[in-house]
Design an enzyme around this catalytic site. Structure first.
Site, mmCIF file in Angstrom:
data_model
loop_
_atom_site.group_PDB
_atom_site.id
_atom_site.type_symbol
_atom_site.label_atom_id
_atom_site.label_comp_id
_atom_site.label_asym_id
_atom_site.label_seq_id
_atom_site.Cartn_x
_atom_site.Cartn_y
_atom_site.Cartn_z
ATOM 1 N N TYR A 152 -12.152 4.694 2.499
ATOM 2 C CA TYR A 152 -12.272 4.212 3.889
ATOM 3 C C TYR A 152 -11.760 5.274 4.858
ATOM 4 O O TYR A 152 -12.464 5.690 5.780
ATOM 5 C CB TYR A 152 -11.495 2.899 4.071
ATOM 6 N N THR A 203 -8.565 5.790 13.142
ATOM 7 C CA THR A 203 -7.402 5.097 12.569
ATOM 8 C C THR A 203 -6.279 6.070 12.216
ATOM 9 O O THR A 203 -6.550 7.237 11.877
ATOM 10 C CB THR A 203 -7.839 4.324 11.310
ATOM 11 N N ASP A 204 -5.047 5.557 12.227
ATOM 12 C CA ASP A 204 -3.899 6.389 11.811
ATOM 13 C C ASP A 204 -3.973 6.749 10.326
ATOM 14 O O ASP A 204 -3.270 7.651 9.862
ATOM 15 C CB ASP A 204 -2.566 5.688 12.141
ATOM 16 N N GLU A 205 -4.837 6.036 9.580
ATOM 17 C CA GLU A 205 -4.939 6.315 8.138
ATOM 18 C C GLU A 205 -5.460 7.718 7.857
ATOM 19 O O GLU A 205 -5.289 8.230 6.756
ATOM 20 C CB GLU A 205 -5.852 5.298 7.447
ATOM 21 N N LYS A 234 -13.685 7.561 7.721
ATOM 22 C CA LYS A 234 -13.291 7.544 9.137
ATOM 23 C C LYS A 234 -12.937 8.949 9.622
ATOM 24 O O LYS A 234 -13.240 9.326 10.760
ATOM 25 C CB LYS A 234 -12.088 6.605 9.355
#
Ligand code: NAD
Ligand code: DAU
Length: 334
Positions: free
Chosen positions: A149, A124-126, A153
């Protein structure tokens, strides 16, 4: 080609199962899913009985389930399975570590032991953290995850890379921006707000509503993943973004306009803890492989909203019992 799709009963995983089953008539799909609250077999019901499709109900963190699947032969493992909701990770991170990190480790071990043509770790870009205005993240940027989260990831992302660097497992990693589309569990902003409005309930906008997300249609995400499967260089990371950066309030306004709902249903509530202000991806690396997003945001969003309007049977079942317990816990003190 045999695809092992983990988390194939969830939002993006089920869209990917459709994408492969509908576009690659020679492909076989094994869908391995634990069916957590977010897993839903309605999303893939079309394929029951299809000889090219099989479903395994199990946990990616359980080698007794995972190993026999790899032993029978897997060409492409695409690992979507994860706990995915930031708010839930803030409430209790434990499952995020067990599934997102340890579960990925179990899959990587099986890939190492039995071999695969490619292992795609869906990230994810997070993981880049919150991004200043005017900047976009490139794949070589440092990872600065800021919630449990995204931290789990990021752990899985680097663990997957380590299996390439250390053991030569043919891993590629994709980091995608916020997806929208059909089969999206109604705890995430777009499906939550659309379905609330369809029931004439208020929508809870966090903070000032000016956080920016880059919206990627699931079809463009699936096309991006398939491009990485076919052309991605092993050991490399590829950003997949929609090129549709919008403040949350802009998306909310589009939803209100499409459904013709009154302003009085907009409520601004206490912000998410550690709420990342902005994500933004530079996708030049994937574009150099011939991919680009094709779904226009306003059109894709309108069609997505219409799907929830026309498929109440899908989300009304979800928004009951356990769902409302979560909703009360999440929103009553806001
Ligand atoms: P989702 O929450 O809708 O679905 C997750 C699926 O994984 C569910 O079907 C669930 O039952 C399954 N699952 C959970 N734990 C499992 C376990 N231990 N074993 C087997 N299956 C398990 O998630 P999503 O939004 O479709 O996200 C899919 C992947 O894409 C995730 O890895 C997520 O981090 C990543 N991602 C999501 C977005 C987004 O905007 N939704 C953007 C970028 C990346
Ligand atoms: O960026 C990719 C990520 O996008 C994925 O890795 C995650 O799995 C996925 O859940 C998503 O994370 P976000 O936190 O960005 O998605 P969410 O839909 O929860 O929130 C989108 C924005 O809307 C965010 O700024 C928070 C805000 N929001 C969300 C909810 C649930 C609200 O204002 N109110 C809400 O009730």
């Amino acid at each position: 080609m045999r695809y092992l799709v983990t988390g194939g009963a969830g939002f993006i995983g089920s869209n990917f199962v459709h994408f492969i089953m509908d576009n690659y008539p020679d492909a076989e799909v094994i869908n391995l899913d634990k069916l957590t609250y977010a897993g839903n077999l309605d999303n893939v019901k079309e394929y029951v009985g299809n000889p090219r499709y099989s479903f395994v109900h199990g946990d990616i963190a359980d080698a007794k389930v995972v190993d026999p699947i790899f032993e029978k032969g897997v060409d492409y493992c695409v690992n979507f399975a994860a706990e995915t909701h930031v708010d839930r990770s803030i409430g209790d991170p434990s499952e995020f570590i067990t599934t997102d990190v340890f579960g990925t480790y179990v899959l990587l071990e099986a890939a190492k032991k039995f071999g695969v043509k490619k292992f795609i770790q869906i990230c994810t870009d997070e993981v880049y953290g919150t991004i200043e205005p005017g900047r976009s993240s490139v794949e070589t940027d440092p990872l600065m995850p800021r919630n449990p989260y995204s931290a789990s990831k990021a752990g899985a992302d680097r663990l997957a890379y380590s299996y390439f660097a250390t053991y030569g497992v043919p891993v590629c990693i994709t980091r995608a921006s916020n997806n929208y589309g059909i089969y999206h569990y109604p705890e995430k902003m777009i499906p939550l707000f659309v379905t609330n409005l369809l029931e004439d309930r208020p929508v809870p906008i966090y903070g000032d509503g000016k956080n920016v997300r880059d919206w990627l249609h699931t079809l463009d995400h699936c096309r991006g993943i398939q491009t990485v499967i076919e052309k991605g260089v092993i050991g490399e990371v590829y950003n997949i973004g929609g090129g549709n950066e919008r403040q949350n309030i802009e998306v909310v306004d589009l939803i209100f306009k499409h459904l013709n709902k009154p302003e009085s249903l907009k409520t601004f509530v206490k912000d998410r803890l550690g709420h990342d202000r902005r994500y933004s991806l530079c996708c030049d690396k994937l574009k150099a492989l011939g991919w680009q997003p094709i779904v226009k945001f306003e059109e894709g969003l309108a069609k997505t909203i219409d799907w929830y309007v026309n498929n109440r049977w899908w989300w009304e079942k979800i928004k009951s019992g356990e769902y409302w317990e979560y909703y009360k816990k999440q929103y009553q003190d806001r």
